[in-house]
Design a protein around this motif. Structure first.
Motif, PDB file in Angstrom:
ATOM      1  N   ARG A 280      32.801  30.139  75.474  1.00 35.19           N
ATOM      2  CA  ARG A 280      33.178  30.426  76.042  1.00 35.19           C
ATOM      3  C   ARG A 280      33.386  28.903  76.971  1.00 35.19           C
ATOM      4  O   ARG A 280      33.308  27.909  75.801  1.00 35.19           O
TER       5      ARG A 280
ATOM      6  N   GLY B 125      40.610  35.309  75.800  1.00 35.87           N
ATOM      7  CA  GLY B 125      39.440  37.007  75.873  1.00 35.87           C
ATOM      8  C   GLY B 125      38.175  36.629  74.566  1.00 35.87           C
ATOM      9  O   GLY B 125      37.390  35.838  74.153  1.00 35.87           O
TER      10      GLY B 125
ATOM     11  N   LYS C 195      30.791  23.011  76.646  1.00 29.90           N
ATOM     12  CA  LYS C 195      31.340  22.846  75.774  1.00 29.90           C
ATOM     13  C   LYS C 195      32.268  22.188  75.254  1.00 29.90           C
ATOM     14  O   LYS C 195      32.282  21.632  74.800  1.00 29.90           O
TER      15      LYS C 195
ATOM     16  N   ASP D   2      22.552  37.805  71.787  1.00 24.28           N
ATOM     17  CA  ASP D   2      22.797  38.040  70.618  1.00 24.28           C
ATOM     18  C   ASP D   2      21.314  37.996  70.041  1.00 24.28           C
ATOM     19  O   ASP D   2      20.678  38.193  69.620  1.00 24.28           O
TER      20      ASP D   2
ATOM     21  N   GLY E 220      24.992  33.925  73.980  1.00 27.69           N
ATOM     22  CA  GLY E 220      23.944  34.180  73.314  1.00 27.69           C
ATOM     23  C   GLY E 220      22.760  34.758  73.374  1.00 27.69           C
ATOM     24  O   GLY E 220      22.209  35.041  72.419  1.00 27.69           O
TER      25      GLY E 220
HETATM   26  P1  ADP Z   1      26.461  30.437  74.753  1.00 29.04           P
HETATM   27  O1  ADP Z   1      25.878  31.332  74.725  1.00 29.04           O
HETATM   28  O2  ADP Z   1      26.470  29.056  75.345  1.00 29.04           O
HETATM   29  O3  ADP Z   1      28.000  31.034  75.068  1.00 29.04           O
HETATM   30  P2  ADP Z   1      25.997  30.345  71.847  1.00 29.04           P
HETATM   31  O4  ADP Z   1      26.205  29.036  70.936  1.00 29.04           O
HETATM   32  O5  ADP Z   1      24.910  30.754  72.091  1.00 29.04           O
HETATM   33  O6  ADP Z   1      26.846  30.068  73.741  1.00 29.04           O
HETATM   34  O7  ADP Z   1      26.175  31.547  72.163  1.00 29.04           O
HETATM   35  C1  ADP Z   1      27.921  32.154  72.015  1.00 29.04           C
HETATM   36  C2  ADP Z   1      27.954  33.315  71.627  1.00 29.04           C
HETATM   37  O8  ADP Z   1      29.173  34.224  72.114  1.00 29.04           O
HETATM   38  C3  ADP Z   1      27.909  33.789  69.683  1.00 29.04           C
HETATM   39  O9  ADP Z   1      27.533  35.182  69.337  1.00 29.04           O
HETATM   40  C4  ADP Z   1      29.368  33.619  69.536  1.00 29.04           C
HETATM   41  O10 ADP Z   1      30.284  34.050  68.582  1.00 29.04           O
HETATM   42  C5  ADP Z   1      29.890  34.886  70.937  1.00 29.04           C
HETATM   43  N1  ADP Z   1      31.556  34.131  71.997  1.00 29.04           N
HETATM   44  C6  ADP Z   1      31.766  33.000  72.321  1.00 29.04           C
HETATM   45  N2  ADP Z   1      32.753  33.317  72.700  1.00 29.04           N
HETATM   46  C7  ADP Z   1      33.669  34.641  72.718  1.00 29.04           C
HETATM   47  C8  ADP Z   1      34.113  35.552  72.544  1.00 29.04           C
HETATM   48  N3  ADP Z   1      35.777  34.772  73.587  1.00 29.04           N
HETATM   49  N4  ADP Z   1      34.559  36.008  71.743  1.00 29.04           N
HETATM   50  C9  ADP Z   1      33.699  36.781  71.666  1.00 29.04           C
HETATM   51  N5  ADP Z   1      32.991  36.147  70.149  1.00 29.04           N
HETATM   52  C10 ADP Z   1      32.626  34.888  71.972  1.00 29.04           C
END
Ligand code: ADP
Ligand code: GLC
Length: 485
Positions: free
Chosen positions: A304, A358, A309, A24, A21
């Motif tokens: 992740r 992945g 999680k 993002d 996140g």
């Molecule tokens: P964190 O930062 O703790 O992983 P968040 O919900 O804030 O959790 O953000 C996770 C971001 O990473 C989201 O945009 C999610 O779609 C993306 N994401 C996590 N794992 C994957 C994956 N395996 N493939 C694509 N996007 C992923």
């Protein structure tokens, strides 16, 4: 009010460098601040993906070796959608394959202390009179441990006001005592109320101790980290600084995550055109090799795969899915035991459970759109973005009531359906039994098509745009500047 100059320092930025996140948020928040009139520049390491994305980046300044362990570097200037980027170019530290934190085999880079020590040092330098460029920020905003240490130099040597945002307190960046001198931190910083933390140099603790103001990414997490159970050993410090700690809920990028115009989807849809969402489910079932069942909900996971999680709770009940009945699609990577557990579950339940290991941005969008219900049984979740993406995609989230999940998901009940707030399912506690009970409730609600439509629409009506957060950061920055003076 006078616009502010803001340096946003970060270790990742989507779409080029994203492990979660923070990527993002780093892509969206600086832009939202710029859109509200501020002069924002984002500082991040010039990883290979950024060098490739910005071949036209121009050299802006040379940075000499600032401390015994810090190599010389350069600042490159680039721009993305009107947002100026300052790329910290130091090939020996950043020009390597793998992700920002670990090598291709998943081990921490052995020189992370130096890599993020330099990033923090340069963030601070840009906020000081000795800055090599002629743009001076009012605020240096660091994110997580990788840039938190900037606050220490600004505190001891003077310069701009600082803000440190905690995206995840589980990662603290602790290293040996010799690093203090190697990074050029003053001897006076080696105190319990300085950068020292149980005999180690802690980047995050230093930032939480010394930044002018602190924030974290949801109001609930701001409360939780003051408690030993969530704040690890930093809870007492956070309680001590609670008047300077703010919880600001992240937003989401409503352009990138918009089911009405998402190029990754099989069919676009909106709150008043929800029928087409079904086509995304069929396409996802086909893509992932699931049976084309229409008589059972499809639960989705994009995550992740780590202890945080809570997916071990899901694995413990996975074999019961056909009795609900329900299907499951998982996209994730991380802990090898969890990865193996999900692969084995998919092998035992072909056609009902599909797993892709992945990182796949487009598949993440298709799961948000194609699943019926999105699972986030997190043990803790500072904010969480996927539950907000799910709400926007008409895919009610099922969550544990923690951090940002508690602040965004309203459990469906007679009362919350009546007042139109119920938008998802909240587990009673952090256990497999509670997860199973919530999945049963979700499956039953899904079977009642009219009720399900109301739940979907309640979620799709929520406004998680960055506008609100940008206004809150504005107030936070002004409070920090006032404190600093
Ligand atoms: P964190 O930062 O703790 O992983 P968040 O919900 O804030 O959790 O953000 C996770 C971001 O990473 C989201 O945009 C999610 O779609 C993306 N994401 C996590 N794992 C994957 C994956 N395996 N493939 C694509 N996007 C992923
Ligand atoms: C962290 C947290 C997550 C949060 C993200 C962005 O990775 O685990 O909950 O949404 O940072 O702030």
């Amino acid at each position: 009010m006078k616009p502010l100059s803001i340096l946003f320092a970060t270790s990742e930025m989507a779409p080029w460098v994203k492990t979660g996140g923070l990527g993002d948020v780093s892509a969206a928040l600086p832009r939202a601040l710029a859109e509200s009139g501020h002069d924002v520049r984002a500082l991040l390491p010039c990883y290979p993906a950024l060098r490739q994305a910005f071949p036209e980046a121009t050299a802006l300044a040379e940075i000499p070796a600032l401390a015994p362990a810090l190599p010389p570097a350069r600042l490159l200037a680039a721009e993305t959608d009107g947002l100026p980027l300052l790329l910290l170019d130091c090939p020996p530290l950043y020009d390597r394959p793998g992700n920002p934190y670990v090598d291709v085999s998943g081990h921490d880079w052995p020189d992370n202390a130096i890599r993020f020590g330099l990033l923090s040092r340069v963030a601070a330098l840009l906020g000081q009179a000795a800055s090599p460029i002629d743009w001076r920020p009012d605020i240096v905003h660091g994110n997580d441990w990788q840039t938190a240490l900037a606050a220490a130099w600004l505190h001891y040597e003077g310069g701009a006001a600082s803000v440190v945002t905690v995206h995840n307190i589980a990662f603290q960046g602790c290293f040996g005592e010799p690093l203090r001198a190697e990074l050029g931190l003053p001897e006076a910083a080696w105190r319990f109320d300085g950068v020292e933390y149980h005999g180690l140099l802690s980047f995050l603790k230093a930032g939480l101790q010394l930044a002018t103001r602190l924030s974290t990414v949801s109001p609930s997490y701001a409360r939780e980290i003051q408690d030993e159970a969530f704040g690890y050993a930093l809870a007492p410090l956070l309680r001590h600084r609670r008047d300077h700690l703010h919880g600001i809920l992240n937003g989401i990028d409503a352009k990138l995550w918009n089911p009405a115009a998402d190029p990754a989807l099989a069919a676009s849809y909106a709150a008043n055109r929800l029928a087409a969402k079904r086509l995304n489910k069929t396409a996802l079932q086909q893509e992932m090799g699931l049976d084309p069942a229409t008589d059972r909900p499809l639960f989705g996971v994009v995550s992740r795969l780590t202890e945080q999680k809570g997916h071990d709770l899901l694995l413990a009940i996975g074999d019961d899915l056909p009795t609900l009945p329900a299907q499951l699609v998982v996209l994730g990577s991380g802990n090898p035991a969890l990865e193996a557990g999900f692969l084995a579950l998919a092998e035992r339940l072909p056609g009902q459970v599909a797993v892709r290991l992945g990182f796949d941005e487009n598949l993440a969008h298709r799961i948000e759109a194609g699943a019926d219900c999105f699972l986030m049984p997190s043990r803790f979740e500072p904010c969480g973005l996927n539950q907000m993406y799910s709400l926007r995609y008409g895919t009610p989230p099922l969550v544990q009531a923690t951090g940002g999940l508690a602040d965004t998901v309203v459990d469906v009940s007679a009362a919350t359906l009546a007042d139109k707030s119920g938008n998802g399912f909240v587990m009673a506690d952090s256990s497999s039994d509670a997860l199973w009970a919530a999945m049963q409730r979700a499956a039953a609600a899904w079977s009642d098509k009219r009720q399900w439509l109301r739940i979907q629409q309640n979620g799709m009506r929520c406004d998680f745009s960055w506008r609100h957060a940008a206004a809150d950061y504005d107030s936070l920055y002004r409070a920090a500047i006032a404190d600093r003076h």
